[in-house]
Design a protein around this motif. Structure first.
Motif, PDB file in Angstrom:
ATOM      1  N   ALA B 152       0.807  -1.220   0.000  1.00 49.24           N
ATOM      2  CA  ALA B 152       0.000   0.000   0.000  1.00 49.24           C
ATOM      3  C   ALA B 152       0.840   1.270   0.000  1.00 49.24           C
ATOM      4  O   ALA B 152       0.381   2.325  -0.456  1.00 49.24           O
ATOM      5  N   ARG B 153       2.086   1.189   0.533  1.00 47.84           N
ATOM      6  CA  ARG B 153       2.864   2.401   0.801  1.00 47.84           C
ATOM      7  C   ARG B 153       3.004   3.374  -0.370  1.00 47.84           C
ATOM      8  O   ARG B 153       2.746   4.565  -0.205  1.00 47.84           O
ATOM      9  N   PRO B 154       3.433   2.912  -1.551  1.00 50.72           N
ATOM     10  CA  PRO B 154       3.570   3.890  -2.647  1.00 50.72           C
ATOM     11  C   PRO B 154       2.230   4.504  -3.068  1.00 50.72           C
ATOM     12  O   PRO B 154       2.201   5.659  -3.515  1.00 50.72           O
ATOM     13  N   ILE B 155       1.149   3.783  -2.903  1.00 49.75           N
ATOM     14  CA  ILE B 155      -0.174   4.358  -3.230  1.00 49.75           C
ATOM     15  C   ILE B 155      -0.507   5.457  -2.227  1.00 49.75           C
ATOM     16  O   ILE B 155      -1.024   6.524  -2.590  1.00 49.75           O
ATOM     17  N   VAL B 156      -0.172   5.194  -0.951  1.00 48.17           N
ATOM     18  CA  VAL B 156      -0.384   6.218   0.086  1.00 48.17           C
ATOM     19  C   VAL B 156       0.399   7.483  -0.271  1.00 48.17           C
ATOM     20  O   VAL B 156      -0.116   8.603  -0.177  1.00 48.17           O
ATOM     21  N   GLU B 157       1.626   7.277  -0.724  1.00 47.79           N
ATOM     22  CA  GLU B 157       2.471   8.420  -1.080  1.00 47.79           C
ATOM     23  C   GLU B 157       1.851   9.214  -2.245  1.00 47.79           C
ATOM     24  O   GLU B 157       1.832  10.454  -2.222  1.00 47.79           O
ATOM     25  N   THR B 177      -6.983  -1.197  -1.338  1.00 49.50           N
ATOM     26  CA  THR B 177      -7.997  -0.792  -0.361  1.00 49.50           C
ATOM     27  C   THR B 177      -7.354  -0.276   0.925  1.00 49.50           C
ATOM     28  O   THR B 177      -7.851   0.672   1.541  1.00 49.50           O
ATOM     29  N   LEU B 178      -6.264  -0.907   1.325  1.00 50.71           N
ATOM     30  CA  LEU B 178      -5.582  -0.492   2.560  1.00 50.71           C
ATOM     31  C   LEU B 178      -5.015   0.922   2.427  1.00 50.71           C
ATOM     32  O   LEU B 178      -5.071   1.718   3.380  1.00 50.71           O
ATOM     33  N   ALA B 179      -4.487   1.265   1.251  1.00 51.98           N
ATOM     34  CA  ALA B 179      -3.813   2.555   1.077  1.00 51.98           C
ATOM     35  C   ALA B 179      -4.716   3.749   1.421  1.00 51.98           C
ATOM     36  O   ALA B 179      -4.295   4.638   2.169  1.00 51.98           O
ATOM     37  N   ILE B 182      -4.891   4.035   5.239  1.00 47.48           N
ATOM     38  CA  ILE B 182      -3.652   4.566   5.836  1.00 47.48           C
ATOM     39  C   ILE B 182      -3.594   6.078   5.601  1.00 47.48           C
ATOM     40  O   ILE B 182      -3.269   6.858   6.498  1.00 47.48           O
ATOM     41  N   HIS B 183      -3.950   6.476   4.393  1.00 50.74           N
ATOM     42  CA  HIS B 183      -3.893   7.896   4.020  1.00 50.74           C
ATOM     43  C   HIS B 183      -4.913   8.718   4.816  1.00 50.74           C
ATOM     44  O   HIS B 183      -4.575   9.737   5.432  1.00 50.74           O
ATOM     45  N   ALA B 184      -6.149   8.258   4.828  1.00 49.26           N
ATOM     46  CA  ALA B 184      -7.221   9.048   5.449  1.00 49.26           C
ATOM     47  C   ALA B 184      -7.079   9.107   6.970  1.00 49.26           C
ATOM     48  O   ALA B 184      -7.408  10.122   7.592  1.00 49.26           O
ATOM     49  N   PHE B 185      -6.598   8.014   7.571  1.00 50.84           N
ATOM     50  CA  PHE B 185      -6.545   7.942   9.038  1.00 50.84           C
ATOM     51  C   PHE B 185      -5.136   8.146   9.584  1.00 50.84           C
ATOM     52  O   PHE B 185      -4.931   8.084  10.796  1.00 50.84           O
ATOM     53  N   ASP B 186      -4.182   8.337   8.666  1.00 53.69           N
ATOM     54  CA  ASP B 186      -2.817   8.593   9.097  1.00 53.69           C
ATOM     55  C   ASP B 186      -2.287   7.481  10.007  1.00 53.69           C
ATOM     56  O   ASP B 186      -1.677   7.733  11.043  1.00 53.69           O
ATOM     57  N   LEU B 195      -3.236  -2.049  10.270  1.00 49.13           N
ATOM     58  CA  LEU B 195      -2.877  -2.444   8.909  1.00 49.13           C
ATOM     59  C   LEU B 195      -3.501  -3.799   8.560  1.00 49.13           C
ATOM     60  O   LEU B 195      -3.941  -4.025   7.426  1.00 49.13           O
ATOM     61  N   ALA B 196      -3.556  -4.668   9.554  1.00 48.98           N
ATOM     62  CA  ALA B 196      -4.187  -5.978   9.327  1.00 48.98           C
ATOM     63  C   ALA B 196      -5.689  -5.801   9.089  1.00 48.98           C
ATOM     64  O   ALA B 196      -6.276  -6.470   8.224  1.00 48.98           O
ATOM     65  N   ALA B 197      -6.307  -4.880   9.837  1.00 45.25           N
ATOM     66  CA  ALA B 197      -7.747  -4.640   9.647  1.00 45.25           C
ATOM     67  C   ALA B 197      -8.013  -4.123   8.235  1.00 45.25           C
ATOM     68  O   ALA B 197      -8.950  -4.570   7.554  1.00 45.25           O
ATOM     69  N   GLY B 198      -7.173  -3.197   7.771  1.00 48.75           N
ATOM     70  CA  GLY B 198      -7.334  -2.674   6.410  1.00 48.75           C
ATOM     71  C   GLY B 198      -7.098  -3.750   5.368  1.00 48.75           C
ATOM     72  O   GLY B 198      -7.726  -3.760   4.300  1.00 48.75           O
TER      73      GLY B 198
END
Lengths: 103, 451
Positions: B152-157, B177-179, B182-186, B195-198
């Protein structure tokens, strides 16, 4: 009775391994599944249809068991010559298994 | 968040229905199956402007005005082996729609390892097959595509840099879906439970309607209005709990039993669902029905991610062909079996060598094998389809096999039909080679294109 009366199921693939997730239709059926639908029993059920071992994992939180049927897909994916190359309906083949529901 | 495509070939109406059927913030589009990358690599080698999921562009053309107006963000692995070309095609469409200056496209690359294989192998990364243990050098000269699964990390970026549409190459389905979460909830990089929940949320919706009533065995006859099926929606919260629902007025069903079917789909060890982002423990998931067509998910626990990335290599394996004939009552089953015996004897006397010859009798044993025959009165079957497939490294052998089916119509067992499709064609087999690679060897790259 056949498992189809106690459980539902869905299957998928990872290479030449098929997974079958077996889910109790009611929580009270789950112990029966754990006790009777063992890896050894499932391996016997599919004898001659799969070339590798069977692994079983328990998900008591979902009243489910997950089976990995190794060597079930004639090489799997694109290699396989089977109609069901991805093991999509092996789940329903497991539901033919006969179990006894304790009174 | 909602999926618009569960796989390349999924319902063309779904993306539009999901962005117009009710409020959504993120649309997730999954296009890449394991073998897709080799097909795309082949297209790119013929034309450097290709190599991505072409269907994504007309899908976006249809929804971009709505997406831009409502501020919906899209994450898609439609980029295949050429995310930049895919982004270019989407940008062209956006400009034609008058969205110039109103849209940012994020591009995620770095997954493509095809040009780096020599270097990796030379440096001792053997890319051993996870199933067989063989080193990749065994098939090196037949490799057609090699991609690492990014997380997910590069998508978050890309989202952080303001991308409205993020187009990636090979990333995990769950990462799409996880990205956004992570982005919206920081969420911090080491918040393993979150991260497991996402990741569980991603797994739940990555196959589109397969968790909202499609391909659902439990109570399937009473699942309403599949013609109008609503794809699932995840309503996520910062604490990692989420609810799965669908747009009002759509068909299908969101139930604990149906969601459970999707959770166990393609499951390995449920306590260790490994992604680049974390290890999710599916034995900790709690599900409860929280209303009509609404399932609440909580309790998900996770563990630290591993230091490896999964790599998917596609390589040329050989050839195959599959042909069919239909036999009618009386004795349909016996006739089909007899035809199979005749054909096999002829292949043998021609001296043709095959790695495998596989026979199925559709209508009798194709899906359940001998288990089906145990309670079946085969004499009464009105018809049986004989389906024979062969596989060989030798194209000529496969080609000759395809010419041995039609003669059976006149020189084999009787009451045969169903050959209107003509002679089957030999197909190239592109096989899949799963391996692991040190994370440090893969550097994801994020670019932003202003439309």
């Amino acid at each position: 009775m056949q498992l189809v009366e106690l459980a539902h199921a869905r299957s998928g693939d990872k290479g030449d391994t098929a997974n079958v997730g077996l889910i109790a239709l009611r929580p009270e059926y789950y112990p029966t599944l754990v006790k009777q639908v063992t890896a050894a029993r499932v391996a016997r059920h599919f004898k001659g249809m799969i070339t590798g071992p069977v692994e079983r994992f328990e998900l008591p939180n979902l009243h489910a068991l997950n089976f990995l049927l190794h060597g079930a897909l004639d090489g799997g994916g694109t290699i396989s010559l089977k109609t069901d190359a991805q093991g999509k309906v092996l789940s329903t083949a497991l539901l033919r298994l006969v179990v006894e529901l304790p009174r | 968040m909602t999926p618009g495509q569960g796989f390349w070939g999924d319902w063309l109406e779904a993306p539009h229905r999901q962005v117009t059927g009710g409020p959504v913030d993120y649309l997730m589009m999954d296009y890449l199956a394991e073998v897709t990358m080799s097909i795309l690599q082949k297209q790119k080698s013929r034309d450097p402007s290709l190599g991505y999921a072409k269907d994504f562009v007309p899908s976006m053309e249809r929804i971009l005005p709505i997406v831009a107006e409502r501020g919906i963000k899209v994450t898609a692995n439609a980029g295949g082996v050429n995310p930049r070309a895919c982004a270019q095609a989407v940008a062209d469409v956006a400009r034609r729609l008058g969205l110039g200056g109103k849209l940012r496209i994020g591009i995620v690359t770095g997954d493509d390892l095809l040009g780096r294989l020599e270097g990796l192998l030379a440096r001792g990364h053997e890319l051993r097959n996870l199933d067989t243990g063989r080193p990749l050098s065994d098939v090196r000269d037949r490799v057609l595509a090699a991609n690492a699964y990014l997380g997910a990390r590069p998508i978050v970026e890309a989202l952080r840099q303001g991308a409205d549409v993020v187009i990636t190459g090979r990333v995990t389905d769950t990462g799409l879906t996880l990205a956004p979460m992570i982005h919206a909830f920081d969420w911090p990089a080491d918040a393993w439970d979150l991260l497991a929940a996402g990741t569980v949320a991603g797994h739940t919706i990555e196959c589109g309607a397969q968790c909202s009533g499609g391909n659902c065995l439990v109570d399937w006859k009473r699942i309403p209005d599949l013609a109008n099926v609503g794809y699932p929606i995840v309503e996520a919260r910062p604490d990692g709990t989420f609810e799965i629902t669908k747009h009002r007025g759509t068909g299908g069903r969101i139930s604990v039993a149906g969601v459970t079917e999707q959770l166990v789909y393609e499951m390995g060890d449920p306590a260790a669902y490994i992604t680049p982002d974390c290890i999710a423990d599916f034995t900790t998931i709690r599900l409860e029905q929280a209303g009509r067509d609404r399932v609440r998910v909580s309790g998900v626990r996770g563990r630290p991610a591993t230091e490896k990335l999964k790599v998917s290599v596609a390589y040329f394996y050989g050839y195959k062909a599959v042909g069919t004939l239909v036999y009618a009552w009386p004795d349909a089953y016996e006739k089909a079996r007899a035809a199979d015996r005749v054909l096999r004897r002829r292949l043998e006397s021609l001296g043709l060598r095959f790695e495998a010859i596989h026979t199925e009798l559709l209508g009798a044993d194709a899906t359940h094998g001998r288990l089906a025959l145990e309670d079946l009165a085969v004499e009464g079957l009105p018809e049986v389809q004989l389906r024979i497939g062969v596989r060989s490294p030798d194209r000529a052998a496969v080609e000759r096999f395809t010419r041995e089916l039609a003669p059976l119509i006149l020189n084999g067992p009787p009451s045969v039909t169903g050959f209107a499709g003509g002679r089957p064609k030999p197909e190239e087999i592109v096989a899949y080679w799963p391996a692991l690679l040190d994370k440090s060897m893969v550097e994801p790259c994020v670019e932003i294109v202003e439309v």
